[in-house]
Every structure is written in structure tokens, then in C-alpha cells.
Design a protein around this motif. Structure first.
Motif, PDB file in Angstrom:
ATOM      1  N   ALA A  35      73.393  74.689 102.763  1.00  0.00           N
ATOM      2  CA  ALA A  35      74.403  74.026 101.832  1.00  0.00           C
ATOM      3  C   ALA A  35      75.798  73.899 101.866  1.00  0.00           C
ATOM      4  CB  ALA A  35      74.273  75.132 100.531  1.00  0.00           C
ATOM      5  N   PHE A  36      76.039  73.283 102.689  1.00  0.00           N
ATOM      6  CA  PHE A  36      77.608  73.147 103.884  1.00  0.00           C
ATOM      7  C   PHE A  36      78.640  72.733 103.209  1.00  0.00           C
ATOM      8  CE2 PHE A  36      74.018  71.687 107.328  1.00  0.00           C
ATOM      9  CZ  PHE A  36      74.232  72.729 108.051  1.00  0.00           C
ATOM     10  N   ALA A  37      78.568  71.634 101.859  1.00  0.00           N
ATOM     11  CA  ALA A  37      79.045  71.425 101.229  1.00  0.00           C
ATOM     12  C   ALA A  37      78.629  71.671  99.727  1.00  0.00           C
ATOM     13  CB  ALA A  37      80.337  70.159 100.914  1.00  0.00           C
ATOM     14  N   GLY A  38      78.457  73.038  99.372  1.00  0.00           N
ATOM     15  CA  GLY A  38      77.107  73.645  98.420  1.00  0.00           C
ATOM     16  C   GLY A  38      76.133  72.952  98.411  1.00  0.00           C
ATOM     17  N   LEU A  39      75.318  73.035  96.755  1.00  0.00           N
ATOM     18  CA  LEU A  39      74.419  72.308  96.993  1.00  0.00           C
ATOM     19  C   LEU A  39      74.374  71.413  95.369  1.00  0.00           C
ATOM     20  CD1 LEU A  39      71.874  75.424  97.477  1.00  0.00           C
ATOM     21  CD2 LEU A  39      71.710  74.360  98.408  1.00  0.00           C
ATOM     22  N   GLY A  40      73.597  70.277  95.230  1.00  0.00           N
ATOM     23  CA  GLY A  40      73.450  69.283  95.107  1.00  0.00           C
ATOM     24  C   GLY A  40      72.203  69.437  93.646  1.00  0.00           C
ATOM     25  N   ALA A  41      72.083  68.817  93.106  1.00  0.00           N
ATOM     26  CA  ALA A  41      70.685  68.811  91.761  1.00  0.00           C
ATOM     27  C   ALA A  41      69.755  69.556  92.690  1.00  0.00           C
ATOM     28  CB  ALA A  41      70.116  67.196  91.791  1.00  0.00           C
ATOM     29  N   PRO A  42      68.276  70.166  92.672  1.00  0.00           N
ATOM     30  CA  PRO A  42      68.845  70.263  91.275  1.00  0.00           C
ATOM     31  C   PRO A  42      69.598  71.825  90.410  1.00  0.00           C
ATOM     32  CG  PRO A  42      66.702  71.305  91.673  1.00  0.00           C
ATOM     33  CD  PRO A  42      67.658  70.379  92.793  1.00  0.00           C
ATOM     34  N   TYR A  43      70.389  71.868  91.471  1.00  0.00           N
ATOM     35  CA  TYR A  43      71.261  73.911  91.621  1.00  0.00           C
ATOM     36  C   TYR A  43      72.320  73.460  91.421  1.00  0.00           C
ATOM     37  CZ  TYR A  43      67.297  74.396  94.187  1.00  0.00           C
ATOM     38  OH  TYR A  43      65.927  75.356  94.755  1.00  0.00           O
ATOM     39  N   TRP A  44      73.675  72.387  91.237  1.00  0.00           N
ATOM     40  CA  TRP A  44      74.574  72.132  91.154  1.00  0.00           C
ATOM     41  C   TRP A  44      75.637  73.346  91.331  1.00  0.00           C
ATOM     42  CZ3 TRP A  44      74.992  67.600  90.996  1.00  0.00           C
ATOM     43  CH2 TRP A  44      73.433  66.296  90.335  1.00  0.00           C
ATOM     44  N   ASP A  45      75.634  73.814  92.354  1.00  0.00           N
ATOM     45  CA  ASP A  45      76.167  74.973  92.968  1.00  0.00           C
ATOM     46  C   ASP A  45      76.975  74.180  93.949  1.00  0.00           C
ATOM     47  OD1 ASP A  45      77.595  77.196  93.765  1.00  0.00           O
ATOM     48  OD2 ASP A  45      76.012  78.537  93.695  1.00  0.00           O
ATOM     49  N   PRO A  46      78.861  73.842  92.888  1.00  0.00           N
ATOM     50  CA  PRO A  46      79.545  73.139  94.481  1.00  0.00           C
ATOM     51  C   PRO A  46      80.183  74.685  95.853  1.00  0.00           C
ATOM     52  CG  PRO A  46      80.242  73.705  92.521  1.00  0.00           C
ATOM     53  CD  PRO A  46      79.545  73.702  92.347  1.00  0.00           C
ATOM     54  N   ASP A  47      79.223  76.343  95.382  1.00  0.00           N
ATOM     55  CA  ASP A  47      80.176  76.546  95.365  1.00  0.00           C
ATOM     56  C   ASP A  47      79.101  77.942  96.499  1.00  0.00           C
ATOM     57  OD1 ASP A  47      82.846  77.391  94.387  1.00  0.00           O
ATOM     58  OD2 ASP A  47      81.829  77.997  92.896  1.00  0.00           O
ATOM     59  N   ALA A  48      78.167  77.510  97.151  1.00  0.00           N
ATOM     60  CA  ALA A  48      77.002  77.571  97.597  1.00  0.00           C
ATOM     61  C   ALA A  48      76.969  77.151  98.787  1.00  0.00           C
ATOM     62  CB  ALA A  48      75.684  77.227  97.435  1.00  0.00           C
ATOM     63  N   ARG A  49      77.136  77.785  99.982  1.00  0.00           N
ATOM     64  CA  ARG A  49      77.510  77.488 101.265  1.00  0.00           C
ATOM     65  C   ARG A  49      75.818  77.897 102.829  1.00  0.00           C
ATOM     66  NH1 ARG A  49      80.032  74.940  99.621  1.00  0.00           N
ATOM     67  NH2 ARG A  49      82.340  74.365  99.843  1.00  0.00           N
ATOM     68  N   GLY A  50      75.329  77.265 103.360  1.00  0.00           N
ATOM     69  CA  GLY A  50      73.968  77.504 103.865  1.00  0.00           C
ATOM     70  C   GLY A  50      74.490  78.766 104.356  1.00  0.00           C
ATOM     71  N   ALA A  51      72.725  78.869 105.000  1.00  0.00           N
ATOM     72  CA  ALA A  51      72.636  80.735 105.489  1.00  0.00           C
ATOM     73  C   ALA A  51      71.053  80.086 105.829  1.00  0.00           C
ATOM     74  CB  ALA A  51      72.317  81.281 104.220  1.00  0.00           C
ATOM     75  N   ILE A  52      71.049  81.345 106.673  1.00  0.00           N
ATOM     76  CA  ILE A  52      69.484  81.206 107.041  1.00  0.00           C
ATOM     77  C   ILE A  52      68.985  82.883 107.372  1.00  0.00           C
ATOM     78  CG2 ILE A  52      68.067  81.068 109.191  1.00  0.00           C
ATOM     79  CD1 ILE A  52      70.960  79.603 110.636  1.00  0.00           C
ATOM     80  N   PHE A  53      67.686  83.190 106.351  1.00  0.00           N
ATOM     81  CA  PHE A  53      66.927  84.156 106.541  1.00  0.00           C
ATOM     82  C   PHE A  53      65.624  83.847 107.188  1.00  0.00           C
ATOM     83  CE2 PHE A  53      69.597  82.172 101.988  1.00  0.00           C
ATOM     84  CZ  PHE A  53      69.677  82.989 102.193  1.00  0.00           C
ATOM     85  N   GLY A  54      65.649  84.972 107.105  1.00  0.00           N
ATOM     86  CA  GLY A  54      64.203  85.341 107.708  1.00  0.00           C
ATOM     87  C   GLY A  54      64.011  86.006 109.383  1.00  0.00           C
ATOM     88  N   LEU A  55      65.665  85.560 109.603  1.00  0.00           N
ATOM     89  CA  LEU A  55      65.953  85.850 111.444  1.00  0.00           C
ATOM     90  C   LEU A  55      65.227  87.375 111.231  1.00  0.00           C
ATOM     91  CD1 LEU A  55      69.053  84.143 112.032  1.00  0.00           C
ATOM     92  CD2 LEU A  55      67.103  83.748 112.504  1.00  0.00           C
ATOM     93  N   SER A  56      64.213  86.854 112.997  1.00  0.00           N
ATOM     94  CA  SER A  56      64.004  89.082 113.372  1.00  0.00           C
ATOM     95  C   SER A  56      64.266  88.239 114.820  1.00  0.00           C
ATOM     96  CB  SER A  56      62.393  88.818 113.212  1.00  0.00           C
ATOM     97  OG  SER A  56      61.696  87.576 114.187  1.00  0.00           O
TER      98      SER A  56
END
Length: 184
Positions: A35-56
Motif C-alpha cells: 500500500a505504497f500510496a494507500g489501498l484502493g478497491a475494495p478497501y478505499w483507505d488512502p492513509d494505509a501504508r505498505g507493510a510486511i507481516f510474518g517475518l521470522s
């Protein structure tokens, strides 16, 4: 994948992503939400930013690259699910572009969607489409139907995983998205 190649410099060429994903497999515990510039359809969240989950400590380049490929497929499922909510159901998906030269990516897409995915002989269809439109304008082709008849299949991918596995993988994606984005 361009960001993974150029921004992070984890790979030198996008073609490397296929062999890395083949080594990682579907059961990748890492989820990348680009989400480098927010998340578009179907979330429509312009404030979201990219993330990585589950790292070990076991996570490395191959898991990150695979997570990038998988994110494309999960986002496609998000869109198809939204379309299904509006009453449309895809029996087949036709793909094009440079990424679809990656067999692993297209098979994962097919599996996570649960629909047949067809790749054309000519994958760079943007330029081809412009040429076809010029051909229609100049009289080389008589109609869009004639041009559509020129489309040729290179390979058809069919789902190989169970609905249970497909949904489990997608649930991991939904959990990752839910951790960084407010509900639409």
C-alpha cells in the motif's frame, strides 16, 4: 516486483522471482501489503501504508520476493470478490503483461482465485492493442470482433489446490490487510 528489484535491490531481474517463489512455495508465512500510496478497491483507505507481516529469523529474500508475487494475486482476488458481491462471477481470467511470463505467479493466481487463467501467446498486449486500433482506423481490420478473433492462447492454467487451502491462504492476506487498514 519493480520495487523489490529497484528499490530494495533484492533481485537483479524480475525473471529471478519465479525460481525464488518455486523454492518458497505457497505456504509462505510472509505477507506483503504493498500500500505504497494507500489501498484502493475494495478497501478505499488512502492513509494505509505498505507493510510486511510474518517475518521470522528464517525469512529471507526468497520469502519477500514470493510475498510480493502473492500480493498481486491476493489483490486480484480482492477485486474479483468485490465483483462477485455485485453479482458478477468469473469463470475464466485472461492475463497479460510482463509479469504473466512467470508460470509460478500465474499458477498461484489461478489457485488463489479458483478459476481457470489463460495466458495469450503475445503477453505485451498494450502495444498490440494500439496497433489493432490503428489497423481498424486504417481499414486493415473491419471491426473489434475481427481483432478479438486474433487473440490466441499460449497456455491455460487450472486450479490445483483445494478450496480449504485457497481460503486459508487468502485468510492470511485478509488478516494482514486488516492489521493496517480500517474497514471500508
Amino acid at each position: 516486483i519493480q520495487w523489490i528489484r529497484d528499490g530494495l535491490q533484492l533481485i537483479k531481474d524480475a525473471r529471478e522471482s519465479q525460481s525464488l517463489a518455486e523454492k518458497t512455495g505457497y505456504e509462505n508465512p510472509v505477507y506483503m501489503v504493498p500500500a505504497f500510496a494507500g489501498l484502493g478497491a475494495p478497501y478505499w483507505d488512502p492513509d494505509a501504508r505498505g507493510a510486511i507481516f510474518g517475518l521470522s529469523r528464517d525469512s529471507g529474500i526468497k520469502e519477500l520476493v514470493t510475498a510480493g508475487l502473492q500480493a498481486v494475486c491476493y489483490q486480484t482476488r480482492d477485486l474479483l470478490s468485490a465483483m462477485e458481491g455485485d453479482g458478477a462471477r468469473a469463470a475464466e481470467l485472461r492475463v497479460d503483461g510482463g509479469m504473466v511470463k512467470n508460470d509460478w505467479l500465474v499458477q498461484f493466481l489461478c489457485d488463489v482465485l479458483g478459476v481457470r487463467v489463460t495466458r495469450p501467446q503475445i503477453t505485451e498486449t498494450t502495444a498490440l492493442g494500439v496497433a489493432y486500433l490503428a489497423g481498424i482506423q486504417s481499414g486493415v481490420y473491419q471491426s473489434l470482433d475481427e481483432v478479438a478473433g486474433l487473440w490466441q492462447t499460449e497456455r491455460v492454467f487450472v486450479p490445483k489446490i483445494s478450496k480449504v487451502k485457497r481460503d486459508k491462504l487468502y485468510d492470511g492476506w485478509k488478516d494482514a490487510v486488516g492489521r493496517l487498514c480500517r474497514p471500508a
